[in-house]
Design an enzyme around this catalytic site. Structure first.
Site, PDB file in Angstrom:
ATOM      1  N   GLN A 111       0.849  -1.197   0.000  1.00 61.00           N
ATOM      2  CA  GLN A 111       0.000   0.000   0.000  1.00 61.00           C
ATOM      3  C   GLN A 111       0.882   1.243   0.000  1.00 61.00           C
ATOM      4  OE1 GLN A 111      -3.460  -0.755   3.029  1.00 61.00           O
ATOM      5  NE2 GLN A 111      -1.728  -1.973   3.681  1.00 61.00           N
ATOM      6  N   HIS A 129      -1.596   1.273  -4.232  1.00 55.96           N
ATOM      7  CA  HIS A 129      -1.971   2.678  -4.034  1.00 55.96           C
ATOM      8  C   HIS A 129      -1.089   3.620  -4.859  1.00 55.96           C
ATOM      9  CE1 HIS A 129      -4.210   1.699  -0.007  1.00 55.96           C
ATOM     10  NE2 HIS A 129      -4.860   1.335  -1.072  1.00 55.96           N
TER      11      HIS A 129
HETATM   12  P1  OAD Z   1      -1.433   2.982   9.096  1.00 55.39           P
HETATM   13  O1  OAD Z   1      -0.769   4.222   9.563  1.00 55.39           O
HETATM   14  O2  OAD Z   1      -2.911   2.953   9.107  1.00 55.39           O
HETATM   15  O3  OAD Z   1      -0.932   1.735   9.961  1.00 55.39           O
HETATM   16  C1  OAD Z   1       0.429   1.500  10.179  1.00 55.39           C
HETATM   17  C2  OAD Z   1       0.582   0.253  10.998  1.00 55.39           C
HETATM   18  O4  OAD Z   1       1.955  -0.004  11.119  1.00 55.39           O
HETATM   19  C3  OAD Z   1       0.001   0.328  12.407  1.00 55.39           C
HETATM   20  O5  OAD Z   1      -0.733  -0.842  12.692  1.00 55.39           O
HETATM   21  C4  OAD Z   1       1.255   0.398  13.304  1.00 55.39           C
HETATM   22  O6  OAD Z   1       1.077  -0.260  14.547  1.00 55.39           O
HETATM   23  C5  OAD Z   1       2.247  -0.372  12.451  1.00 55.39           C
HETATM   24  N1  OAD Z   1       3.667  -0.040  12.713  1.00 55.39           N
HETATM   25  C6  OAD Z   1       4.207   1.109  13.186  1.00 55.39           C
HETATM   26  N2  OAD Z   1       5.542   1.009  13.242  1.00 55.39           N
HETATM   27  C7  OAD Z   1       5.864  -0.223  12.792  1.00 55.39           C
HETATM   28  C8  OAD Z   1       7.092  -0.919  12.597  1.00 55.39           C
HETATM   29  N3  OAD Z   1       8.280  -0.361  12.895  1.00 55.39           N
HETATM   30  N4  OAD Z   1       7.035  -2.189  12.126  1.00 55.39           N
HETATM   31  C9  OAD Z   1       5.854  -2.763  11.820  1.00 55.39           C
HETATM   32  N5  OAD Z   1       4.671  -2.155  11.980  1.00 55.39           N
HETATM   33  C10 OAD Z   1       4.667  -0.889  12.443  1.00 55.39           C
HETATM   34  O7  OAD Z   1      -0.865   2.677   7.634  1.00 55.39           O
HETATM   35  P2  OAD Z   1      -1.463   1.697   6.529  1.00 55.39           P
HETATM   36  O8  OAD Z   1      -2.070   0.496   7.126  1.00 55.39           O
HETATM   37  O9  OAD Z   1      -0.409   1.509   5.509  1.00 55.39           O
HETATM   38  O10 OAD Z   1      -4.069   4.879   1.717  1.00 55.39           O
HETATM   39  O11 OAD Z   1      -2.602   2.599   5.903  1.00 55.39           O
HETATM   40  C11 OAD Z   1      -3.357   2.082   4.850  1.00 55.39           C
HETATM   41  C12 OAD Z   1      -3.708   3.151   3.889  1.00 55.39           C
HETATM   42  O12 OAD Z   1      -4.320   4.244   4.601  1.00 55.39           O
HETATM   43  C13 OAD Z   1      -2.526   3.811   3.199  1.00 55.39           C
HETATM   44  O13 OAD Z   1      -2.060   3.106   2.079  1.00 55.39           O
HETATM   45  C14 OAD Z   1      -3.120   5.118   2.778  1.00 55.39           C
HETATM   46  C15 OAD Z   1      -3.789   5.488   4.072  1.00 55.39           C
HETATM   47  O14 OAD Z   1      -4.797   6.406   3.982  1.00 55.39           O
HETATM   48  C16 OAD Z   1      -4.205   5.752   0.717  1.00 55.39           C
HETATM   49  O15 OAD Z   1      -3.520   6.738   0.658  1.00 55.39           O
HETATM   50  C17 OAD Z   1      -5.246   5.396  -0.289  1.00 55.39           C
END
Ligand code: OAD
Length: 275
Positions: A111, A129
């Site tokens: 993503q 994305h």
């Molecule tokens: P999020 O910011 O929603 O989630 C990030 C996740 O990574 C959380 O569950 C954190 O706990 C975890 N995290 C943080 N640090 C970490 C590390 N060092 N190692 C592993 N995990 C860690 O981001 P996404 O899930 O990518 O969409 O968000 C999904 C989509 O929402 C994105 O692609 C974007 C956003 O709006 C669009 O832009 C269409």
């Protein structure tokens, strides 16, 4: 006990499952780039913690915000440019490349829009994305790829010379399409827009024998369906995320650690098992 010792059993289990896999996939989110210096979306300090998706996450919302109160976006944009420019690969990206070279990992479904998987050397990356460093023509749909660091350095320089941070001035920075001279925009998927390469991502999910879910909150659809499809088709699921997420229910092995610590440890175990 240190964090590796604490989750040693889970790391070994993940290594055992992956060592038998031939068609593994990874479903990645912003947490994968956190240790590269790019803030996640929803953790404290992330973009959705600073501005609302309604104001910036849709094309119409972004235009409205730039028309009405562009100044609130300036520091957010500048911080993003800085962190995306300074980002460096982390050990987790390299571990994914190792898994591909070992014949285990077939597809990365990400993503993320930061290009870091491809920069690390992963070959089969599906960017559902889009990419911040690819422009798409608003008129003819042609696409043009740029290199991350030079692209961002040039953008920052142009921003410095802008008279004011306004919609009109920002639009003037948009590159011209080399095919038809129309305006181009970053080829990223905003809320309400179609996800890219959807059939390929669903197929890769369904064909996986193991899916790694790495650093995602799993709240954005349709991307969040991919692990569910993989699971329904029989894949074993390994989740690496410091906090639980909606995939905990379909997970076989959960490692509550950072991506850049956990995945290299798993790969080290696989290598140890091979000797
Ligand atoms: P999020 O910011 O929603 O989630 C990030 C996740 O990574 C959380 O569950 C954190 O706990 C975890 N995290 C943080 N640090 C970490 C590390 N060092 N190692 C592993 N995990 C860690 O981001 P996404 O899930 O990518 O969409 O968000 C999904 C989509 O929402 C994105 O692609 C974007 C956003 O709006 C669009 O832009 C269409």
């Amino acid at each position: 006990m240190d964090i590796m010792g604490k989750w040693d059993r889970e790391i070994r289990e993940a290594a055992f499952i992956l060592s038998k896999a031939a068609k593994a996939s990874a479903f990645c989110g912003a947490g994968v780039s956190a240790e590269s210096g790019i803030a996640t979306f929803r953790d404290p300090g992330g973009i959705w913690d600073r501005v609302s998706p309604d104001e910036v996450g849709t094309a119409s919302g972004l235009i409205r915000t730039l028309e009405q109160k562009a100044d609130i976006l300036k520091p957010v944009f500048i911080d993003m440019i800085d962190s995306f420019e300074q980002a460096e690969l982390n050990p987790g990206h390299k571990a994914l490349v190792d898994l591909e070279k070992m014949g285990i990992m077939k597809t990365i479904i990400t993503q993320n829009v930061d290009d870091l998987h491809s920069e690390a050397g992963s070959e089969n990356v599906i960017e559902v994305h889009g990419s911040l460093f690819r422009m798409v023509c608003l008129s003819c749909g042609s696409r043009k790829k740029f290199e991350r660091k030079p692209f961002l350095m040039e953008l920052r320089e142009k921003l410095n010379f802008l008279e004011s941070f306004s919609l009109e001035n920002l639009v003037s920075l948009a590159p011209e399409c080399p095919e038809c001279n129309s305006m181009m925009r970053p080829d990223v998927v905003m809320f309400g827009e179609a996800v890219q390469h959807l059939p390929q991502a669903f197929n890769a999910s369904k064909e996986s024998d193991v899916m790694l879910i790495l650093g995602t909150s799993g709240v954005v659809y349709p991307a969040a369906y991919f692990p569910v499809e993989a699971r329904k088709a029989g894949a074993e699921i390994i989740l690496i995320n410091p906090t639980e997420n909606p995939f905990s229910d379909i997970t076989d092995v959960y490692i509550p650690m950072k991506f850049g610590d956990a995945l290299p440890a798993v790969v080290d175990r696989i290598k140890e098992m091979a000797v």
